[in-house]
Design an enzyme around this catalytic site. Structure first.
Site, PDB file in Angstrom:
ATOM      1  N   HIS A 126      -2.375  11.074   0.552  1.00 31.19           N
ATOM      2  CA  HIS A 126      -1.868  10.866   1.916  1.00 31.19           C
ATOM      3  C   HIS A 126      -1.147  12.150   2.317  1.00 31.19           C
ATOM      4  CE1 HIS A 126      -0.545   7.521   4.897  1.00 31.19           C
ATOM      5  NE2 HIS A 126      -0.141   8.673   5.411  1.00 31.19           N
ATOM      6  N   GLU A 170      -3.525   0.109   8.258  1.00 29.39           N
ATOM      7  CA  GLU A 170      -2.335   0.509   9.033  1.00 29.39           C
ATOM      8  C   GLU A 170      -2.479   0.019  10.462  1.00 29.39           C
ATOM      9  OE1 GLU A 170      -1.174   4.657   9.236  1.00 29.39           O
ATOM     10  OE2 GLU A 170      -1.542   4.909   7.090  1.00 29.39           O
ATOM     11  N   ARG A 207       0.864  -1.184   0.000  1.00 31.17           N
ATOM     12  CA  ARG A 207       0.000   0.000   0.000  1.00 31.17           C
ATOM     13  C   ARG A 207       0.899   1.232   0.000  1.00 31.17           C
ATOM     14  NH1 ARG A 207      -2.059   3.101   4.671  1.00 31.17           N
ATOM     15  NH2 ARG A 207      -3.812   4.329   3.918  1.00 31.17           N
TER      16      ARG A 207
HETATM   17  O1  IFM Z   1       2.890   7.798   9.897  1.00 33.88           O
HETATM   18  C1  IFM Z   1       1.516   7.880  10.066  1.00 33.88           C
HETATM   19  C2  IFM Z   1       0.812   7.661   8.745  1.00 33.88           C
HETATM   20  O2  IFM Z   1       1.234   8.563   7.791  1.00 33.88           O
HETATM   21  C3  IFM Z   1      -0.676   7.816   8.910  1.00 33.88           C
HETATM   22  N1  IFM Z   1      -1.162   7.018  10.003  1.00 33.88           N
HETATM   23  C4  IFM Z   1      -0.473   7.068  11.251  1.00 33.88           C
HETATM   24  C5  IFM Z   1       1.010   6.849  11.043  1.00 33.88           C
HETATM   25  C6  IFM Z   1       1.743   6.921  12.398  1.00 33.88           C
HETATM   26  O3  IFM Z   1       1.572   8.167  12.984  1.00 33.88           O
END
Ligand code: IFM
Length: 484
Positions: free
Chosen positions: A126, A381, A82
């Site tokens: 993003h 994530e 991803r």
């Molecule tokens: O690094 C970030 C990512 O870009 C988006 N979600 C949380 C991660 C950790 O803070």
């Protein structure tokens, strides 16, 4: 390293195991091949905004090391990768001309992944908005959503023959509230009304871009959005504390899930925020544009939060960091919540100061399944920052990260046992990278990046994850040090 959870849980053979990164966090090469300026270039060049004055100018140099990085992913055995497209690399000013060299970079990346047998999972946004669009009003301006749809259509035109999974936005909560209310992320603005307008225009951007991609790619396209939904608990059962939790749930989750999946903003959120905005930026027909069919919902999860009603009213926009110094508890991130207090949570904590509570992930996935049955979920994530060290044997024995992953992956399995339709899991992150306002000081990677030499070293967590993927079962934490 201790854990209360057993090892060995099995996962279905077709469960998608992946890892994730984002353009500004890994690519570097910010001035190369026609890339335009992004809001993160500007923000990180502003003194005091990013720890140690770091920026993504070099990051993990993935732009130049992409071929080797894909080879590394293959060695780990990833099924899917991803990553996000940098909008200013593809369309330098966010409108008008596209940049062939930027498109070519992602086309080569997708080909490289294809050759390695790794599925590309593309995120269109993003957080690296072209600076020119911020100068024209940014996400509080409606036009940005339309510009986003044009850019999405172009990306789909070029990559859609090989990319099937399209995520429109990553964590619009962060873009809207951290960027436009708390000012701790780019573009660093502090205006609650703007942050709510940004929420709506990000939702609109999702709907417009999702439709544009579907039009270009056809019915095979899987349209998704990734949300960092909050699991927030009330400090007590008192009506005041429960009400504080309800209000945070609305601002964190309801303003996204409502329009995306129910076709409406929650009435209580609109009432709660009446002192900040009248929501007149929501135009007739917008909710139909936003609530397009979703093929999969991406869920990012790290920690939980704890709130209570406070008697000490804080000064609006004071920027006071909360117990974790950042993110959810950055008090000024939340409109109309001056009387809500975020409480420190018991440890253990990661290097971000975030509590470790895998049960929250099970709860979140099961709740989503209960509320939206039939909606496939992917954990897009999950992971942890720790202050890793290289041992004398040259390895990074990051058993704290292995334990975190072990317990959270088990928590995903538990959610599946409770009926949640979870199709995949992506570790954040494949490699150490630019952790936004924390610069390079926080390491989330399962692969270490030496920021002097840019050399990559798979940590014990990478070897452990490779073994999990190979075996379709969760290895013991202790095994990590001897794997690889
Ligand atoms: O690094 C970030 C990512 O870009 C988006 N979600 C949380 C991660 C950790 O803070």
């Amino acid at each position: 390293m201790t854990t209360a959870r057993p090892s060995g849980r099995q996962f279905p053979a077709d469960f998608l195991w992946g890892s994730a990164t984002a353009s500004y966090q890994v690519e570097g090469a910010v001035d190369e091949d026609g890339r335009g300026q992004s809001i993160w270039d500007t923000f990180s060049a502003t003194p005091g905004k990013v720890l140690n004055g770091d920026s993504g100018a070099v990051a993990a140099d993935h732009y130049h090391r992409m071929v080797d990085d894909v080879a590394l992913m293959k060695r780990i055995g990833l099924h899917a990768y991803r990553f996000s497209l940098a909008w200013p690399r593809i369309q330098p000013t966010g409108s008008g001309a596209f940049n062939p060299k930027g498109l070519d970079f992602y086309s080569r990346l997708v080909d490289q992944l294809g050759d390695a047998g790794i599925d590309p999972v593309v995120t269109l946004y993003h957080w690296d908005l072209p600076q020119a669009l911020e100068d024209a009003g940014g996400w509080p301006a409606r036009d940005t959503a339309y510009r986003f749809a044009d850019y999405a259509a172009k990306a789909a035109e070029v990559l859609g023959d090989r990319v099937k999974i399209w995520t429109t936005l990553n964590e619009p909560w962060c873009s809207a509230y951290l960027g436009y209310a708390a000012g701790v992320h780019a573009p660093g603005r502090e205006n609650h009304a703007d942050s709510l307008a940004a929420v709506h225009h990000l939702n609109l951007a999702h709907g417009l871009a999702g439709s544009a991609v579907r039009d270009v790619v056809g019915p095979d396209a899987q349209i998704s959005i990734t949300l960092n939904l909050h699991v927030t608990r009330a400090a007590s059962d008192s009506p005041a504390d429960l009400d504080a939790k309800r209000r945070i749930d609305g601002l964190a989750n309801g303003v996204f899930l409502g329009p995306l999946l129910d076709g409406a903003y929650p009435a209580d959120v609109i009432a709660d925020t009446a002192s900040v905005t009248d929501w007149s930026f929501v135009q007739p027909g917008d909710l139909d544009l936003i609530s397009i069919p979703l093929d999969v919902l991406g869920v990012n999860y790290y920690a939980t939060g704890l709130v209570r009603k406070s008697d000490a009213v804080r000064v609006p926009g004071d920027g006071t960091p909360g117990p974790d110094g950042h993110k959810s508890s950055a008090l000024s991130a939340w409109p109309a919540t001056d009387d809500i207090e975020w409480l420190p949570l018991p440890g253990p904590h990661t290097a971000m100061g975030w509590n470790i509570e895998p049960e929250g992930l099970t709860e979140l996935l099961v709740d989503l399944h209960t509320t939206y049955p039939g909606l496939p979920l992917v954990v897009t994530e999950n992971g942890a920052a720790f202050h890793d060290e290289v041992s004398p044997d040259g390895r990074v024995h990051d058993l704290d990260r292995v334990a975190y992953l072990h317990d959270h992956i088990d928590a995903v399995g538990e959610a599946i046992d409770h009926g949640a339709d979870v199709r995949g899991y992506f570790v954040w992150s494949l490699m150490d990278n630019f952790e936004w306002a924390y610069g390079y000081d926080r390491r989330f990677g399962i692969v270490r990046v030496d920021y002097d030499t840019l050399e990559r070293t798979p940590k014990d967590s990478a070897h452990w994850y490779a073994e999990l993927i190979r075996a379709h079962a969760i290895p013991t934490i202790e095994s990590a040090a001897s794997l690889g």
